[in-house]
Design an enzyme around this catalytic site. Structure first.
Site, short mmCIF file in Angstrom:
data_model
loop_
_atom_site.label_atom_id
_atom_site.label_comp_id
_atom_site.label_asym_id
_atom_site.label_seq_id
_atom_site.Cartn_x
_atom_site.Cartn_y
_atom_site.Cartn_z
N ASP A 143 -6.51 -6.51 4.23
CA ASP A 143 -5.87 -5.19 4.26
C ASP A 143 -5.91 -4.61 5.67
O ASP A 143 -6.99 -4.42 6.23
CB ASP A 143 -6.63 -4.27 3.28
CG ASP A 143 -6.03 -2.87 3.17
OD1 ASP A 143 -4.91 -2.65 3.67
OD2 ASP A 143 -6.69 -2.00 2.55
N MET A 155 -11.22 -5.93 5.55
CA MET A 155 -10.39 -5.00 6.33
C MET A 155 -10.07 -5.64 7.68
O MET A 155 -10.96 -6.09 8.40
CB MET A 155 -11.15 -3.69 6.60
CG MET A 155 -11.40 -2.79 5.40
SD MET A 155 -9.93 -2.23 4.52
CE MET A 155 -9.01 -1.38 5.80
N HIS A 207 -1.19 -1.22 -4.30
CA HIS A 207 -2.46 -0.86 -3.63
C HIS A 207 -2.49 0.65 -3.41
O HIS A 207 -1.58 1.22 -2.83
CB HIS A 207 -2.57 -1.62 -2.31
CG HIS A 207 -3.86 -1.42 -1.59
ND1 HIS A 207 -5.02 -2.07 -1.94
CD2 HIS A 207 -4.19 -0.64 -0.53
CE1 HIS A 207 -6.00 -1.72 -1.12
NE2 HIS A 207 -5.53 -0.84 -0.25
N SER A 253 0.84 -1.19 0.00
CA SER A 253 0.00 0.00 0.00
C SER A 253 0.89 1.24 0.00
O SER A 253 1.69 1.44 0.92
CB SER A 253 -0.88 0.01 1.24
OG SER A 253 -1.36 1.33 1.46
N MET A 283 -8.68 8.31 0.19
CA MET A 283 -9.46 8.72 1.38
C MET A 283 -9.93 10.15 1.21
O MET A 283 -9.20 11.00 0.71
CB MET A 283 -8.59 8.61 2.63
CG MET A 283 -7.97 7.24 2.82
SD MET A 283 -7.06 7.16 4.35
CE MET A 283 -6.38 5.50 4.25
N HIS A 310 -8.35 1.38 -3.89
CA HIS A 310 -9.24 1.15 -2.74
C HIS A 310 -9.92 2.46 -2.40
O HIS A 310 -9.30 3.35 -1.81
CB HIS A 310 -8.39 0.62 -1.58
CG HIS A 310 -9.15 0.43 -0.30
ND1 HIS A 310 -8.52 0.13 0.88
CD2 HIS A 310 -10.48 0.50 -0.02
CE1 HIS A 310 -9.43 0.02 1.84
NE2 HIS A 310 -10.62 0.25 1.32
N ASP A 363 -4.60 3.73 -1.90
CA ASP A 363 -5.66 4.10 -0.95
C ASP A 363 -6.17 5.51 -1.19
O ASP A 363 -5.42 6.47 -1.11
CB ASP A 363 -5.12 4.01 0.49
CG ASP A 363 -4.97 2.57 0.95
OD1 ASP A 363 -5.94 1.81 0.82
OD2 ASP A 363 -3.88 2.22 1.44
N MET A 406 -12.06 4.79 -0.37
CA MET A 406 -12.67 5.02 0.94
C MET A 406 -13.30 6.40 0.86
O MET A 406 -12.85 7.37 1.48
CB MET A 406 -11.60 4.94 2.04
CG MET A 406 -11.14 3.51 2.31
SD MET A 406 -9.57 3.43 3.17
CE MET A 406 -8.45 3.49 1.79
N GLY A 462 -8.73 4.12 7.29
CA GLY A 462 -8.41 5.54 7.49
C GLY A 462 -6.93 5.81 7.70
O GLY A 462 -6.45 6.88 7.36
N PHE A 463 -6.21 4.85 8.25
CA PHE A 463 -4.80 5.09 8.57
C PHE A 463 -3.96 3.85 8.36
O PHE A 463 -4.45 2.73 8.55
CB PHE A 463 -4.67 5.53 10.04
CG PHE A 463 -5.47 6.77 10.36
CD1 PHE A 463 -4.96 8.03 10.07
CD2 PHE A 463 -6.75 6.67 10.89
CE1 PHE A 463 -5.71 9.17 10.31
CE2 PHE A 463 -7.50 7.80 11.14
CZ PHE A 463 -6.99 9.06 10.85
N GLY A 464 -2.71 4.07 8.01
CA GLY A 464 -1.75 2.98 7.95
C GLY A 464 -1.20 2.75 9.35
O GLY A 464 -1.44 3.54 10.27
N GLY A 492 1.17 -2.04 4.06
CA GLY A 492 1.76 -0.72 3.88
C GLY A 492 2.99 -0.53 4.73
O GLY A 492 4.13 -0.66 4.26
C1 DX5 Z 1 -6.17 1.52 5.71
C2 DX5 Z 1 -5.74 1.25 4.29
C3 DX5 Z 1 -4.66 0.24 4.19
C4 DX5 Z 1 -3.36 0.67 4.83
C5 DX5 Z 1 -2.60 -0.53 5.22
O1 DX5 Z 1 -7.34 2.28 5.68
O2 DX5 Z 1 -6.83 0.76 3.53
O3 DX5 Z 1 -4.43 -0.11 2.83
O4 DX5 Z 1 -2.57 1.46 4.01
O5 DX5 Z 1 -1.48 -0.10 5.91
P1 DX5 Z 1 -0.83 -1.00 7.03
O6 DX5 Z 1 -0.33 -2.23 6.36
O7 DX5 Z 1 0.23 -0.14 7.59
O8 DX5 Z 1 -1.93 -1.31 8.02
ZN ZN Z 2 -6.38 -0.09 1.54
#
Ligand code: DX5
Ligand code: ZN
Length: 221
Positions: free
Chosen positions: A177, A139, A34, A9, A38, A68, A36, A70, A144-146, A199
């Site tokens: 994910d 999920m 991937h 990601s 948002m 993806h 993301d 969101m 929302g966050f990595g 990610g």
């Molecule tokens: C979260 C994202 C994920 C995220 C994964 O909302 O959809 O794709 O980037 O990151 P990690 O692997 O750090 O959880």
């Molecule tokens: Zn994602």
């Protein structure tokens, strides 16, 4: 089950050097990128849109780009991402008033279509759309966050989704994910996932190639 795919990601990549980062992670053995998206509305964070996807294509990235979404609403951005060179586009069923129409829109644009399930979203959204699906994404964190911690409840859900896929549409991909690391990727594979989005564990590591190799070994253990 199909050949397992590893999809870094870019949320955790260095955005100031995005093209280079994507090249590096693909050379390190990644299968899919991937991406993301948002909107600070469906999720409490704001990232990048179709322009950046297009820029990666113009830069020369030919690997599949897995978008993806969101965001809400979804349909307008689906069209933009088709134009921008996306390969797979997935969205959250709660974010679209007409899930069937949104899936069809993605397929009509020549992309693969996916539905994404938050930790509390029931898999019953799948019931009448099997013929329009190419991917299901579970999920394992709230979106929302990595860098969040993997929620173990996702494992049971992956198992349920795997059973449903095997029964209804065996070619559909099952992605996971959120919080995926070399330590827990094996369990997700055992539960039935065949696409692994990660990610921070990849982009936060010293050596992308070593991390991806370790992940692949754990998937095949
Ligand atoms: C979260 C994202 C994920 C995220 C994964 O909302 O959809 O794709 O980037 O990151 P990690 O692997 O750090 O959880
Ligand atoms: Zn994602």
């Amino acid at each position: 089950m199909q050949k397992p795919l590893i999809a870094p990601s870019i949320l955790s990549a260095d955005f100031a050097r995005l093209g280079e980062e994507v090249d590096t992670v693909l050379n390190a053995g990644a299968d899919v990128i991937h991406f993301d998206v948002m909107d600070n509305h469906y999720v409490p964070n704001l990232t990048v849109g179709p322009l950046v996807c297009k820029a990666l294509r113009t830069y020369g990235i030919t690997a599949p780009i897995d978008v993806h979404l969101m965001v809400t609403p979804v349909d307008y951005l689906i069209s933009d991402f088709i134009e921008a060179g996306a390969s797979i586009i997935s969205f959250h069923p709660e974010a679209s008033h007409h899930v069937d129409r949104s899936l069809q829109l993605i397929r009509d644009g020549g992309c693969q279509a996916g539905l994404v399930f938050n930790p509390s979203t029931p898999l019953s959204h799948l019931d009448y759309v099997w013929d329009k699906l190419d991917m299901i994404l579970i999920m394992s964190v709230n979106p929302g966050f990595g860098g969040q911690r993997f929620l173990p409840s996702a494992l049971k859900k992956i198992q349920s989704a795997r059973e449903m896929i095997d029964k209804n549409a065996p070619t559909v991909r099952l992605a996971v994910d959120g919080g995926i690391t070399a330590v827990n990727i094996g369990e997700a594979a055992e539960a039935g996932a065949d696409m692994f989005i990660s990610g921070s564990a990849i982009f936060g590591s010293e050596d992308y190639s070593e991390t991806i190799d370790t992940m692949r070994k754990q998937i095949n253990r």
